[in-house]
Design a protein around this motif. Sequence first.
Motif: not given
Length: 225
Positions: A93-116
């Motif tokens: 359901e995600f684009s190529a770009l979005e699929n690539i970004m997913i681990p980075g977004l998870i890493s941001m979430e684990s740090k407990g803040g918004p996606h600055k």
Amino acid sequence: MLTLHQITKNFGSLQVLKGIDLHIAPSEIVSIVGPSGAGKTTLLQIMGTLDAPTSGTVYINGTDTTTLSPRQLSNFRNRNLGFIFQFHQLLPEFSALENIMIPGLISMESKGGPHKNARQLKDRAMELLKNLQLADRANHKPNELSGGEKQRIAVARALINNPAVILADEPSGSLDTQNRTELHQLFFDLRQQYGHTFVIVTHDETLSHQADRTIHLIDGQIQSV
């Protein structure tokens, strides 16, 4: 970079790994070969902290991963390890770009803040797409990509967090000859450009001969290097 000390793995009464000692240096490309049932994938999963050894220690960048809590281990894995599988495992359901970004977004979430840093993450994903000559496919869904393109997107996803080690399990097993050759060359190009360490389980003799070292695993033991 990655050190295994006396790794064993039992499944009930069956001992799959029998005292594995192995050190992999930074920027090495190491292949693991052996017959079916030798324990190759089990060994790779333990290296990647996806499975725990029955006994022994796994050090990655000086951290004994066997001492981490499940939450610590999940965060450590996301920051330090990249994974490439035989089948790309892209989310349809995600684009190529979005699929690539997913681990980075998870890493941001684990740090407990918004996606600055979401803009930086997107720029990093686009940089990888350009390096892989796939910038024009950024907004395509997986079903709009060829097999070789999907696997290169999976490689970019593995690289997005700039991991210390990239672990690949038969990464070219589902590709035709041309795409297989191009994917193998990509690993060496990425090593030269970024300095990544690769550990690759493979049945492909050409790739195993190209690697810096080949680990021969038979019946749960390293027979030769």
